[in-house]
Design a protein around this motif. Structure first.
Motif, PDB file in Angstrom:
ATOM      1  N   LEU A  54      -8.318  -3.081   4.311  1.00 12.09           N
ATOM      2  CA  LEU A  54      -7.784  -2.854   2.975  1.00 12.09           C
ATOM      3  C   LEU A  54      -8.380  -1.602   2.349  1.00 12.09           C
ATOM      4  O   LEU A  54      -9.517  -1.235   2.636  1.00 12.09           O
TER       5      LEU A  54
ATOM      6  N   HIS B  34      -6.443  -6.722 -11.996  1.00  9.60           N
ATOM      7  CA  HIS B  34      -6.458  -5.615 -11.028  1.00  9.60           C
ATOM      8  C   HIS B  34      -5.325  -4.625 -11.308  1.00  9.60           C
ATOM      9  O   HIS B  34      -5.535  -3.407 -11.278  1.00  9.60           O
TER      10      HIS B  34
ATOM     11  N   GLU C 179       0.830  -1.206   0.000  1.00 13.35           N
ATOM     12  CA  GLU C 179       0.000   0.000   0.000  1.00 13.35           C
ATOM     13  C   GLU C 179       0.862   1.253   0.000  1.00 13.35           C
ATOM     14  O   GLU C 179       0.598   2.197  -0.760  1.00 13.35           O
TER      15      GLU C 179
ATOM     16  N   THR D 242      -9.371  -3.172  -3.276  1.00 15.52           N
ATOM     17  CA  THR D 242      -8.336  -4.209  -3.225  1.00 15.52           C
ATOM     18  C   THR D 242      -9.019  -5.577  -3.216  1.00 15.52           C
ATOM     19  O   THR D 242      -9.774  -5.884  -2.291  1.00 15.52           O
TER      20      THR D 242
ATOM     21  N   SER E 219      -5.744  -0.723 -12.330  1.00 16.43           N
ATOM     22  CA  SER E 219      -5.080   0.294 -11.501  1.00 16.43           C
ATOM     23  C   SER E 219      -4.221   1.204 -12.359  1.00 16.43           C
ATOM     24  O   SER E 219      -4.199   2.426 -12.167  1.00 16.43           O
TER      25      SER E 219
END
Length: 197
Positions: free
Chosen positions: A154, A181, A124, A158, A185
């Motif tokens: 999260l 994912h 993160e 996520t 992103s």
């Protein structure tokens, strides 16, 4: 390799991370189409004060550098998998392993979910896309993906997926979800940085 394949072929680097004993080596070995490289060493008495075996008393080996495997997802896409060591004392390797990675799988064991916090925080804070893959161990209580996401606090969006690190198809689904994912992103970042007209 023919020229058509070489022009469009893409290889992506993926990390497989998580706490000590969550199944990272197992996942890489299950899904790899090549014989995986493993740096497993036997646990010793010297490591007993720093390597807690609570909940994993049967564990006899540990990764001391990395695991490596490869899987071809599509005729023009291969993933190179780098499994990270789980103990804190080997974390100095993570920065090297993370360089150039598309994303990461954070493997989690719900019996020891707190062991996943460090890996979640790591990705993160560095803005590395990741999915949390809950390794469904035999005898462990099952949990819904949304409950695990809440327990790990999260960031919204996520993904949390359930898997069995021993099963190749289950691991493939985790990796495909990660690539999807990471792609979304990346597109979201491009849209956010696009000049407004």
């Amino acid at each position: 390799m023919d020229s058509a394949r070489s022009d469009s072929f893409m290889a992506l680097k993926i990390l497989v991370a998580g706490g000590f004993g969550v199944g990272k080596t197992t996942l890489v070995g299950s899904v790899s189409e090549i014989r995986p490289l493993s740096t497993e060493e036997r646990l010793t008495e010297a490591g007993r004060p720093v390597d807690s075996l609570d909940g994993i008393q049967h564990k006899t080996t540990t990764t001391v550098a990395m695991d490596f495997g490869r899987i071809t997802i599509h005729h023009d896409l291969a993933l190179y998998l780098f499994g990270t060591p789980g103990q804190d004392r080997f974390w100095f390797l993570w920065d090297e392993l993370a360089q150039g990675a598309l994303g990461a799988v954070v493997l989690a064991d719900t019996r020891r979910l707190a062991d996943s916090f460090a890996a979640v925080d790591y990705f993160e804070h560095r803005g590395v896309p990741f999915v949390v893959a809950v390794n469904c161990f035999e005898g462990a209580r099952s949990h819904r993906a949304e409950d695990v996401a809440g327990a790990l606090d999260l960031d919204p969006g996520t993904p949390v997926v359930l898997c069995d690190a021993r099963e190749r198809e289950s691991c493939k689904e985790v990796l495909i979800r990660l690539v999807e994912h990471a792609a979304s992103s990346y597109e979201a970042r491009l849209d956010a940085n696009a000049p407004s007209s």
